[in-house]
Design a protein around this motif. Structure first.
Motif, short mmCIF file in Angstrom:
data_model
loop_
_atom_site.label_atom_id
_atom_site.label_comp_id
_atom_site.label_asym_id
_atom_site.label_seq_id
_atom_site.Cartn_x
_atom_site.Cartn_y
_atom_site.Cartn_z
N ASN A 4 -2.76 65.59 -32.06
CA ASN A 4 -2.56 64.87 -31.00
C ASN A 4 -3.57 64.31 -31.50
N ILE A 17 -9.38 63.32 -26.61
CA ILE A 17 -7.83 64.07 -26.41
C ILE A 17 -8.10 63.65 -24.63
N ARG A 62 -5.54 61.34 -22.57
CA ARG A 62 -4.31 62.08 -21.30
C ARG A 62 -4.41 62.57 -20.56
N HIS A 112 1.06 72.12 -24.76
CA HIS A 112 1.35 73.27 -26.17
C HIS A 112 2.26 73.72 -26.77
#
Ligand code: G16
Length: 544
Positions: free
Chosen positions: A305, A389, A393, A404
């Protein structure tokens, strides 16, 4: 000037370990012990004349006493300028940041990391070089060799300097700048991350986070950055006032030593995000509501990311991980088509790769992650990376981790530590394993076929140095691994670390309990190494 030359004799136990010299406080309090090491250090690092040196520590018991001694020895060793954190405080990452920013010759960091502090606890000292990173083995070994020959050291006889007032003072011709320990570091973080996006997340009225500074150095850093600059609710940072004995705790951010934080994150209405950092601020633990992110997964997820973080939007040059760290990041490196470097345990091995621009992100299973912004691992940086992140997101930690695994597969991973076992028993266990290695490849055990069995050696691609005997690896044909090594940071007896990893690509088997999933490999590790037999223990001291 009143320089006194003190006659001394070598101490045989001054070889630096994985990260500098760490011993019980009582060992450092022996007459001449610290001074001998400092003199050996100044002699080993080259010409100290007219140089700038950064000094700071994690605030543990003996920090200020040691700093006063180092200051009085620095002046007779010709340093031109010292930069010292107010009250002698600097987190390890802040020290690295300041060495680089002020182009200092190097720095002396006083810390025994996460080891308990106080008069009965531990203390430590290490030298960081011009790039801000821990001195390489060539220097630490030179320090040791000089410490074994020392017959005297020189020190300036004077009153203690003031460590409490920010500003400039002089000791003879040497300039001493006492600086705010937080400002430079906080500014650097603001230049790396998307602070407006993180602020919006932290202030949206729904998102809840908790940061546990474990009564250690990161408290002031986390309060300034998370609460003041990013607007997190006051009280987000807990245990935020550094104490000389870490309030009697063991500031190692993991499932064993941060149980309150873990309980809060796993409670029904717990916060969305939780994190902790260690004694000197370079380690981190990342938790989401109902999930612990292993450091190995954390590295892989950060790498995957990284394009969401302003400083890394241009892409990563490579990823580096220590050998025992799980291979989760390898899959990300492969998909990004960038190199993956496997180094021995110890942050010092990443320095050359970062300097040569061969890697951008680095990580270790021992709760350390960092990047090319400094040359140490960085606890708060990792927390901000995750917040960045999450802010972009707009998903939970759990969802991000599960997605992931769905994309890359999951590397089930655990480390079992057997602490304070007799050193001779630990050595016997390793020697016996070493003897078995040539016979293992091709053997079938518990359904696993051994692909390779060796003692890891590293060839540094930048300076061509070689580091041998960095841990016994037994790798299986399906990618699973069992690794054994002895810790280089303990201060009492030996600590055996057993690292166990299994690779799972089946989408139906991604969400099992780690210890259950790894049980057969855990048993295999015991039968290969005779852990119970040699340690006399039925269970590990710490499981991470
Ligand atoms: C130090 C090193 C790390 C290493 C860790 C554990 O961390 O900087 O690179 O992974 O020790 O080392 P060992 O397994 O030899 O005990 P810290 O946070 O203690 O400075």
């Amino acid at each position: 000037m009143p320089i006194i030359n003190i006659t001394s004799q070598p101490f045989t136990d001054q070889r630096p370990g994985t990260s500098g010299l760490r011993k019980r406080v009582k060992v450092f309090q022996q007459e001449h012990y610290l001074e001998n090491f400092v003199q050996a250090m100044f002699d080993a690092i080259g010409n100290t004349r007219n140089q700038t040196l950064v000094i700071g520590g994690d605030g543990r018991f003996y920090n200020e006493t040691a700093i006063q001694t180092i200051v009085k020895m620095a002046v007779v060793n010709g340093f031109k300028r010292l930069i010292i954190g107010q009250h002698g405080l600097l987190s390890t990452p802040a020290a690295s940041c300041i060495i680089r920013k002020y182009q200092a010759f190097g720095g002396v960091i006083l810390s025994a990391s996460h080891n308990p502090a106080g008069p009965e606890g531990d203390f430590g000292i290490k030298f960081n070089i011009r790039n801000g990173g821990p001195a390489p083995e060539s220097i630490t070994e030179a320090i040791y060799q000089l410490s074994q020959k020392i017959s005297s050291y020189r020190i300036f006889e004077c009153e203690d300097i003031s460590l409490s007032d920010i500003g400039t003072q002089y000791l003879q011709d040497m300039q001493i700048d006492i600086i705010d320990p937080v400002t430079d570091y906080a500014e650097m973080m603001a230049n790396i991350f998307d602070f407006p996006a993180i602020r919006a997340l932290l202030c949206n009225g729904r998102f809840q986070m908790r940061f546990d500074a474990m009564h250690a150095i990161t408290g002031p850093y986390a309060k300034e950055i998370l609460e003041k600059r990013l607007g997190a609710e006051v009280g987000t940072v807990i245990n935020g006032i550094p104490q000389a004995d870490f309030a009697g705790g063991h500031p190692d951010p993991n499932l064993t030593y941060a149980p309150e934080l873990v309980a809060e994150l796993f409670a029904e209405n717990g916060p969305d995000f939780g994190a902790a950092s260690d004694g000197d601020g370079d380690r981190n633990m990342i938790l989401g509501h109902g999930i612990f992110v292993t450091p190995s997964d954390s590295l892989a997820i950060m790498a995957a990311n990284a394009d969401l973080v302003p400083a890394y939007q241009e892409g990563l040059k490579g990823i580096a991980r220590s050998m025992p760290t799980s291979q989760a990041a390898d899959k990300v490196a492969k998909s990004l088509n960038i190199p993956l470097h496997e180094t021995p345990t110890g942050w010092k091995f990443f320095g050359n790769l970062l300097d040569a621009n061969l890697a951008t992100l680095c990580g270790e299973e021992s709760f350390g992650t960092g990047s090319n912004h400094i040359r140490e691992k960085d606890g708060l940086w990792a927390v901000l990376f995750w917040l960045n992140i999450l802010a972009v997101r707009q998903q939970s930690v759990l969802d991000i981790v599960r997605q992931h695994w769905q994309k890359y597969g999951r590397n089930y991973y655990t480390r079992h530590d057997y602490e304070e076992i007799p050193t001779n028993k630990a050595n016997q266990l390793i020697e016996r394993l070493q003897l078995q290695l040539p016979q293992l490849p091709g053997q079938k055990m518990n359904g696993y076929i051994v692909k390779y069995a060796d003692n890891f050696g590293y060839h540094d691609p930048v300076d061509n140095s070689i580091a041998e005997n960095q841990g016994i690896r037994i790798g299986f044909t399906d990618g699973c691994r069992i690794i054994f090594r002895l810790s280089g940071t303990g201060t009492q007896g030996a600590t055996l670390r057993v690292y166990i990893e299994a690779i799972e690509d089946n989408p139906d088997k991604l969400f099992a309990d780690t210890q259950t999933r790894l049980q057969d490999l855990i048993e295999l590790a015991d039968s290969l190494a005779g852990i119970k037999l040699f340690t006399g223990r039925n269970a590990p001291t710490v499981i991470t």
